[in-house]
Scaffold this motif. Structure first.
Motif, PDB file in Angstrom:
ATOM      1  N   ALA A   8       0.851  -1.199   0.000  1.00 26.34           N
ATOM      2  CA  ALA A   8       0.000   0.000   0.000  1.00 26.34           C
ATOM      3  C   ALA A   8       0.882   1.242   0.000  1.00 26.34           C
ATOM      4  CB  ALA A   8      -0.925  -0.015   1.220  1.00 26.34           C
ATOM      5  N   SER A   9       1.558   1.463  -1.107  1.00 27.31           N
ATOM      6  CA  SER A   9       2.497   2.579  -1.189  1.00 27.31           C
ATOM      7  C   SER A   9       2.696   2.997  -2.629  1.00 27.31           C
ATOM      8  CB  SER A   9       3.851   2.179  -0.585  1.00 27.31           C
ATOM      9  OG  SER A   9       4.810   3.210  -0.746  1.00 27.31           O
ATOM     10  N   GLY A  10       2.819   4.298  -2.834  1.00 24.97           N
ATOM     11  CA  GLY A  10       3.142   4.806  -4.152  1.00 24.97           C
ATOM     12  C   GLY A  10       4.620   5.098  -4.316  1.00 24.97           C
ATOM     13  N   SER A  11       5.408   4.746  -3.304  1.00 24.02           N
ATOM     14  CA  SER A  11       6.834   5.059  -3.318  1.00 24.02           C
ATOM     15  C   SER A  11       7.599   4.130  -4.271  1.00 24.02           C
ATOM     16  CB  SER A  11       7.406   4.918  -1.906  1.00 24.02           C
ATOM     17  OG  SER A  11       8.812   4.821  -1.933  1.00 24.02           O
ATOM     18  N   PRO A  12       8.274   4.690  -5.274  1.00 19.55           N
ATOM     19  CA  PRO A  12       9.094   3.846  -6.152  1.00 19.55           C
ATOM     20  C   PRO A  12      10.206   3.128  -5.390  1.00 19.55           C
ATOM     21  CG  PRO A  12       8.743   6.007  -7.140  1.00 19.55           C
ATOM     22  CD  PRO A  12       8.253   6.094  -5.725  1.00 19.55           C
ATOM     23  N   ALA A  13      10.769   3.788  -4.374  1.00 21.34           N
ATOM     24  CA  ALA A  13      11.854   3.165  -3.603  1.00 21.34           C
ATOM     25  C   ALA A  13      11.355   1.939  -2.852  1.00 21.34           C
ATOM     26  CB  ALA A  13      12.459   4.172  -2.625  1.00 21.34           C
ATOM     27  N   ARG A  14      10.186   2.042  -2.217  1.00 20.91           N
ATOM     28  CA  ARG A  14       9.644   0.890  -1.489  1.00 20.91           C
ATOM     29  C   ARG A  14       9.288  -0.238  -2.453  1.00 20.91           C
ATOM     30  NH1 ARG A  14       6.426   5.008   1.673  1.00 20.91           N
ATOM     31  NH2 ARG A  14       7.731   5.437   3.497  1.00 20.91           N
ATOM     32  N   LEU A  28      -0.994  -0.978  -4.499  1.00 16.07           N
ATOM     33  CA  LEU A  28      -2.213  -0.170  -4.435  1.00 16.07           C
ATOM     34  C   LEU A  28      -1.975   0.950  -3.432  1.00 16.07           C
ATOM     35  CD1 LEU A  28      -5.161   0.241  -5.294  1.00 16.07           C
ATOM     36  CD2 LEU A  28      -5.824  -1.188  -3.354  1.00 16.07           C
ATOM     37  N   ARG A  29      -1.830   2.136  -3.936  1.00 20.45           N
ATOM     38  CA  ARG A  29      -1.566   3.272  -3.054  1.00 20.45           C
ATOM     39  C   ARG A  29      -2.787   3.543  -2.173  1.00 20.45           C
ATOM     40  NH1 ARG A  29       1.031   9.051  -4.802  1.00 20.45           N
ATOM     41  NH2 ARG A  29       0.951   9.998  -2.753  1.00 20.45           N
ATOM     42  N   ALA A  30      -2.557   3.708  -0.893  1.00 19.08           N
ATOM     43  CA  ALA A  30      -3.639   4.010   0.044  1.00 19.08           C
ATOM     44  C   ALA A  30      -4.123   5.435  -0.183  1.00 19.08           C
ATOM     45  CB  ALA A  30      -3.154   3.834   1.480  1.00 19.08           C
ATOM     46  N   GLU A  31      -5.420   5.595  -0.318  1.00 21.20           N
ATOM     47  CA  GLU A  31      -5.996   6.932  -0.482  1.00 21.20           C
ATOM     48  C   GLU A  31      -6.190   7.529   0.907  1.00 21.20           C
ATOM     49  OE1 GLU A  31      -6.338   8.507  -3.304  1.00 21.20           O
ATOM     50  OE2 GLU A  31      -5.576   6.759  -4.384  1.00 21.20           O
ATOM     51  N   LEU A  32      -5.175   8.249   1.359  1.00 25.15           N
ATOM     52  CA  LEU A  32      -5.180   8.789   2.713  1.00 25.15           C
ATOM     53  C   LEU A  32      -4.599  10.194   2.683  1.00 25.15           C
ATOM     54  CD1 LEU A  32      -5.539   8.102   5.834  1.00 25.15           C
ATOM     55  CD2 LEU A  32      -3.095   7.570   5.798  1.00 25.15           C
ATOM     56  N   ASP A  33      -5.302  11.132   3.280  1.00 26.43           N
ATOM     57  CA  ASP A  33      -4.788  12.489   3.426  1.00 26.43           C
ATOM     58  C   ASP A  33      -3.845  12.483   4.625  1.00 26.43           C
ATOM     59  OD1 ASP A  33      -4.291  15.170   4.001  1.00 26.43           O
ATOM     60  OD2 ASP A  33      -6.300  15.811   3.416  1.00 26.43           O
ATOM     61  N   ALA A  74       2.148  -1.754   4.566  1.00 30.92           N
ATOM     62  CA  ALA A  74       2.208  -0.299   4.427  1.00 30.92           C
ATOM     63  C   ALA A  74       3.362   0.239   5.261  1.00 30.92           C
ATOM     64  CB  ALA A  74       0.896   0.341   4.866  1.00 30.92           C
ATOM     65  N   ALA A  75       3.856   1.390   4.857  1.00 31.27           N
ATOM     66  CA  ALA A  75       4.967   2.001   5.582  1.00 31.27           C
ATOM     67  C   ALA A  75       4.842   3.516   5.516  1.00 31.27           C
ATOM     68  CB  ALA A  75       6.311   1.558   4.984  1.00 31.27           C
ATOM     69  N   ASP A  76       5.485   4.169   6.465  1.00 30.71           N
ATOM     70  CA  ASP A  76       5.566   5.613   6.444  1.00 30.71           C
ATOM     71  C   ASP A  76       6.901   6.019   7.041  1.00 30.71           C
ATOM     72  OD1 ASP A  76       3.675   8.036   5.840  1.00 30.71           O
ATOM     73  OD2 ASP A  76       4.801   8.580   7.638  1.00 30.71           O
ATOM     74  N   GLN A  77       7.315   7.231   6.709  1.00 26.16           N
ATOM     75  CA  GLN A  77       8.602   7.714   7.205  1.00 26.16           C
ATOM     76  C   GLN A  77       8.479   9.187   7.562  1.00 26.16           C
ATOM     77  OE1 GLN A  77      11.940   8.284   4.402  1.00 26.16           O
ATOM     78  NE2 GLN A  77      13.060   6.838   5.670  1.00 26.16           N
ATOM     79  N   THR A 178      15.858   1.099   6.196  1.00 26.72           N
ATOM     80  CA  THR A 178      15.155   2.080   7.025  1.00 26.72           C
ATOM     81  C   THR A 178      15.267   3.463   6.406  1.00 26.72           C
ATOM     82  OG1 THR A 178      15.542   0.784   9.028  1.00 26.72           O
ATOM     83  CG2 THR A 178      15.098   3.135   9.322  1.00 26.72           C
ATOM     84  N   ILE A 179      16.456   3.795   5.932  1.00 30.27           N
ATOM     85  CA  ILE A 179      16.678   5.109   5.334  1.00 30.27           C
ATOM     86  C   ILE A 179      15.812   5.293   4.088  1.00 30.27           C
ATOM     87  CG2 ILE A 179      18.406   6.561   4.190  1.00 30.27           C
ATOM     88  CD1 ILE A 179      20.480   5.247   6.139  1.00 30.27           C
ATOM     89  N   LEU A 180      15.594   4.213   3.352  1.00 30.98           N
ATOM     90  CA  LEU A 180      14.745   4.293   2.156  1.00 30.98           C
ATOM     91  C   LEU A 180      13.258   4.148   2.477  1.00 30.98           C
ATOM     92  CD1 LEU A 180      16.766   2.476  -0.641  1.00 30.98           C
ATOM     93  CD2 LEU A 180      16.785   4.866   0.054  1.00 30.98           C
ATOM     94  N   GLY A 181      12.933   3.950   3.758  1.00 36.93           N
ATOM     95  CA  GLY A 181      11.538   4.020   4.173  1.00 36.93           C
ATOM     96  C   GLY A 181      10.789   2.712   4.296  1.00 36.93           C
ATOM     97  N   LEU A 182      11.502   1.587   4.294  1.00 38.01           N
ATOM     98  CA  LEU A 182      10.833   0.292   4.454  1.00 38.01           C
ATOM     99  C   LEU A 182      11.699  -0.615   5.330  1.00 38.01           C
ATOM    100  CD1 LEU A 182       8.433  -1.538   3.603  1.00 38.01           C
ATOM    101  CD2 LEU A 182       9.894  -2.388   1.757  1.00 38.01           C
ATOM    102  N   PRO A 183      11.331  -0.804   6.600  1.00 36.71           N
ATOM    103  CA  PRO A 183      12.097  -1.717   7.466  1.00 36.71           C
ATOM    104  C   PRO A 183      11.977  -3.158   6.954  1.00 36.71           C
ATOM    105  CG  PRO A 183      10.740  -0.228   8.781  1.00 36.71           C
ATOM    106  CD  PRO A 183      10.266  -0.129   7.346  1.00 36.71           C
TER     107      PRO A 183
END
Length: 199
Positions: A8-14, A28-33, A74-77, A178-183
């Motif tokens: 659930a991410s639109g990040s190319p790096a992840r 599938l990118r999560a539709e979240l504000d 899903a992930a966030d940073q 971790t630095i790229l946003g996905l443990p």
């Protein structure tokens, strides 16, 4: 039948990190504000690490509600500098100001991971990394941004660690994933426990 995995991410790096493992998954990118979701947490003085964890869980649950049979990843940073949460820049002028602020200082990247199934969180992990940028002149920041282009606006910290932004660094203390946003290591361990991703 193998359980469907959804990132659930639109990040190319992840996407690239998870794809390099050889696992099969859908994106599938999560539709979240994210700003609206983070606002009450910031108002209650939640730490940047806790905000990353809450946003990762919210993303995972949003997609899991649509695909309850799947295992949603899903992930966030978040980026913390001197106790303050810094966001992605909206434009190159803001990117310049933020890089000059990070220049010569140590900041922290907090990466959070959440997995959901049937609308419930079934796994969480958090990791942090400390990064120090070299002392950068305004001219050097300008040349870097001209070289890297507006793609940096998609990255918290405004550098692409896996690309030319590594040249801005003086010291790095933390896991590459971790630095790229996905443990990634905690995620793979969890998936193996579920019988996913073993050879």
């Amino acid at each position: 039948m193998t359980q469907q995995l959804i990132l659930a991410s639109g990040s190319p790096a992840r996407r690239a990190l998870l794809g390099a493992t050889g696992l099969t998954f859908d994106v599938l990118r999560a539709e979240l504000d994210e700003e609206a979701a983070a606002a009450p947490l910031e108002e209650s003085n939640a730490s940047p690490a806790d905000i990353a964890a809450a946003l990762a869980m919210a993303k995972a649950l949003t997609v899991s509600e649509q695909y309850p049979e799947a295992l949603v990843i899903a992930a966030d940073q978040t980026l913390e500098c001197e106790g303050e949460l810094l966001r992605k820049a909206d434009d190159m002028g803001e990117a310049r100001r933020q890089l000059l602020r990070l220049s010569g200082r140590t900041h922290f990247l907090h990466a959070a991971l959440a997995c959901a199934e049937a609308g419930q969180i079934v796994f969480e992990a958090q990791e942090s990394a400390a990064l120090a940028l070299r002392q950068l002149s305004p001219e050097e920041v300008g040349r870097y941004l001209a070289f890297a282009g507006e793609e940096v606006l998609s990255s918290v910290g405004l550098y692409q660690f896996e690309g030319p932004g590594i040249r801005l660094m003086q010291r790095v203390d933390g896991d590459y994933f971790t630095i790229l946003g996905l443990p990634l290591m905690p995620l793979l361990a969890f998936l193996r426990e579920r019988g996913i991703g073993t050879f």
